[in-house]
Design an enzyme around this catalytic site. Structure first.
Site, mmCIF file in Angstrom:
data_model
loop_
_atom_site.group_PDB
_atom_site.id
_atom_site.type_symbol
_atom_site.label_atom_id
_atom_site.label_comp_id
_atom_site.label_asym_id
_atom_site.label_seq_id
_atom_site.Cartn_x
_atom_site.Cartn_y
_atom_site.Cartn_z
ATOM 1 N N LYS A 93 -10.313 -0.297 10.594
ATOM 2 C CA LYS A 93 -10.562 -1.504 9.803
ATOM 3 C C LYS A 93 -10.971 -2.677 10.691
ATOM 4 C CE LYS A 93 -7.144 -0.376 6.232
ATOM 5 N NZ LYS A 93 -7.886 0.235 5.132
ATOM 6 N N CYS A 151 -4.748 2.541 -3.576
ATOM 7 C CA CYS A 151 -3.495 3.060 -3.017
ATOM 8 C C CYS A 151 -2.364 2.052 -3.201
ATOM 9 C CB CYS A 151 -3.638 3.442 -1.543
ATOM 10 S SG CYS A 151 -4.785 4.797 -1.313
ATOM 11 N N HIS A 186 0.870 -1.176 0.000
ATOM 12 C CA HIS A 186 0.000 0.000 0.000
ATOM 13 C C HIS A 186 0.911 1.231 0.000
ATOM 14 C CE1 HIS A 186 -2.726 3.014 1.783
ATOM 15 N NE2 HIS A 186 -3.740 2.210 1.515
ATOM 16 N N GLN A 228 -4.139 -4.711 7.040
ATOM 17 C CA GLN A 228 -5.142 -5.663 6.567
ATOM 18 C C GLN A 228 -5.156 -6.948 7.379
ATOM 19 O OE1 GLN A 228 -7.595 -5.294 4.453
ATOM 20 N NE2 GLN A 228 -6.990 -3.239 3.820
#
Lengths: 161, 407
Positions: B223, B365, B121, B200
């Site tokens: 997230k 991104c 990213h 993530q």
């Protein structure tokens, strides 16, 4: 709330599926102008053959969403064979059609009641380009529609130098 | 055939768009928030809100207790050896900027190499590019295989002048769960640190920083069902102590004189300014919520949905869809990037919105990765604890409609 039919008018889908004036021109003598929309990754390439103050020929390349590519195709059909002053007028009329005025955002009925006409407020014949007016109701997509026109301005400036 | 967490815990998921019930498939960008998180934050503002540290009065003490309890909660969540190794930041991006600036200015010199990967990213790319500009160091990129895994076959030569490895644990585009063990070993064999972008992975699988063996990890609260505006940098105590502060200001000092300052001990050395106090309370509530579900159950749920989605997308759309990343669903978390034949991702996303289905479209991104995949953008559907098979059925039906609309 605006619906998909406001955005994807049949004429737009037609230009997307069967883009006009795709190809390349030898550069030089033609001017090659390139535009990117970093947000979506849309890419527009214009080849402009300007002679005696007239856009004698135009070819387009690039890839991107239906709005950016249809707008490019419609631009090419609208400016081919036109004198530069008319092309500049059309560019400015198109950009003003695509600018979001606060009244449009706050009072959507104002724009949605506008019948698709063929003449812009400053008297420039817009023709098929009017179909892109619905994009204004989808603010994130406006840049997709204006990319080709900004690239054209850039190319014409270069041709004038 | 069910969600892992009750949908009714998530107020937003009950709304409609365009007259359709909402199908939220963009949790990899940001997750929706359960009542428990909303209530914890509301309660903090209503009953014990004050600035933290230094306050003597009761509610300042209560706010400080709640803030530091959140730090302990994070430490337990990632199995940190010490609570003081947990630094609160604004998010993963801020954590990576802190690391690349503070660690980079103390350690990077002209000609050194920073090893990252092609699936990073921008948050784990641009801060290092900036550090390279400041110090004269260079970036080296670990390539990826056609199946969307890190290609470590040329690692030896990439590491020759390397001073640090900084890689993602899970690709936000491909969903690939990276096997970090060989990289940790390679880094430590050379006595260089390895930093992990866990933005993530933290929401989707259990993290044990001691077992992982990395030297720093970064992730965001938003997230993992928590609020925006807060994230975590965990790093080994010795590393945090050895590097200079990042932001200067209140709270991060132990003394300020006319001729200079002394930094506070970690973690406060990296806590300049009023921290995201109520956001920390929300993060703790999110961690409690996820811990009650069990992170292993979260991971299993996502694997199950990823497998179901890949199967349905391929069987219903066939040649009309191309899915990027690992073909084996157990090698990915609940993230699926795809390309629908002859329909640009932005048009896909626009038509899906008409069906109430939220998917992301764009470069996510990760522009270097888009260049490798040779696409300007992809569409991406991602699944979380409140999704179930019927959400994927709606995605598949909407994609079929989108394809018919354009082609």
């Amino acid at each position: 709330m605006p619906g998909l039919e406001d955005l994807y008018r049949e004429i737009i889908l037609d230009h997307y599926r069967a883009p006009r004036n795709r190809g390349e021109l030898a550069s030089p003598p033609a001017v090659r102008a390139e535009g990117f929309n970093p947000l979506c990754g849309d890419e527009v390439v214009l080849y402009l053959d300007v002679e005696d103050g007239v856009v004698k020929d135009i070819k387009t390349a690039g890839r991107g969403c239906s709005i950016s590519q249809a707008s490019t195709s419609m631009l090419s059909a609208a400016v081919i064979g036109k004198p530069l002053d008319e092309v500049r007028q059309l560019t400015s009329a198109f950009k003003s059609m695509m600018s979001i005025h606060e009244s449009n955002l706050e009072n959507e009925t104002e724009t949605s009641q506008d019948e698709p006409g063929t003449v812009s407020s400053d008297g420039v014949r817009m023709g098929d380009l009017e179909a892109l007016q619905g994009v204004v109701k989808f603010p994130v997509r406006i840049k997709c529609a204006t990319l080709a026109w900004n690239t054209l301005t850039q190319g014409l400036d270069e041709a004038a130098n | 055939m069910s969600t892992l967490a009750p949908k009714s815990d998530f107020p937003l998921l009950s709304r409609e768009v365009h007259g359709k019930s909402l199908t939220y498939l963009d949790s990899a960008a940001s997750a929706q928030k359960p009542e428990q998180v909303l209530r914890a934050m509301d309660d903090a503002y209503r009953t014990y809100y004050a600035n933290v540290h230094r306050g003597v009065y009761t509610i300042a003490e209560e706010a400080t207790q709640a803030f530091e309890a959140a730090r302990r909660s994070v430490a337990r969540f990632i199995h940190a050896e010490r609570t003081s190794e947990v630094v609160f930041t604004q998010g993963t991006t801020a954590s990576m900027n802190l690391l690349s600036y503070s660690w980079g200015s103390a350690n990077l010199r002209d000609g050194d190499v920073v090893v990252i990967s092609q699936m990073e990213h921008h948050a784990n790319v641009v801060p290092w590019q900036m550090a390279c500009e400041r110090t004269g160091a260079e970036l080296a990129w670990i390539p990826i295989t056609s199946d969307g895994h890190l290609d470590l076959s040329g690692l030896e030569s990439l590491l020759q002048r390397a001073k640090v490895i900084s890689v993602t644990a899970v690709s936000n585009v491909l969903g690939t769960i990276n096997d970090l063990a060989p990289l940790v070993t390679a880094a430590h064999d050379r006595n260089i640190p390895i930093f992990v972008d866990a933005a993530q992975s933290a929401p989707h699988q259990a993290i044990d920083v001691q077992a992982l063996g990395a030297d720093a990890i970064a992730f965001s609260a938003h997230k993992l069902l928590g609020p925006t505006g807060i994230g975590v940098l965990w790093a080994r105590q010795s590393l945090l102590e050895a590097i200079p502060p990042f932001l200067g200001g209140g709270e991060m000092i132990s003394d300020v004189r006319f001729d200079g300052f002394d930094a506070a001990p970690v973690p406060h050395k990296f806590g300049a300014g009023t921290p995201p106090i109520v956001e920390a309370v929300g993060l703790r509530a999110a961690i409690d919520y996820l811990s009650a579900l069990g992170m292993d159950a979260v991971a299993d749920h996502e694997h199950r949905l990823a497998a179901y989605a890949m199967d349905r997308l391929q069987s219903e759309l066939g040649e009309r869809i191309k899915i990027f990343g690992p073909s084996n669903p157990s090698e990915r978390c609940g993230v699926i990037s795809f390309e629908l034949e002859a329909v640009h991702p932005h048009d896909v996303s626009q038509v899906l919105d008409e069906h109430g289905v939220c998917v992301r479209a764009g470069h996510h991104c990760a522009k270097p990765l888009m260049r490798i995949l040779d696409v300007p953008a992809t569409a991406r559907a991602s699944f979380y604890v409140y999704n179930e098979e019927s959400d994927i059925d709606r995605l598949v039906a909407a994609l079929d409609a989108a394809h018919r609309f354009f082609v």
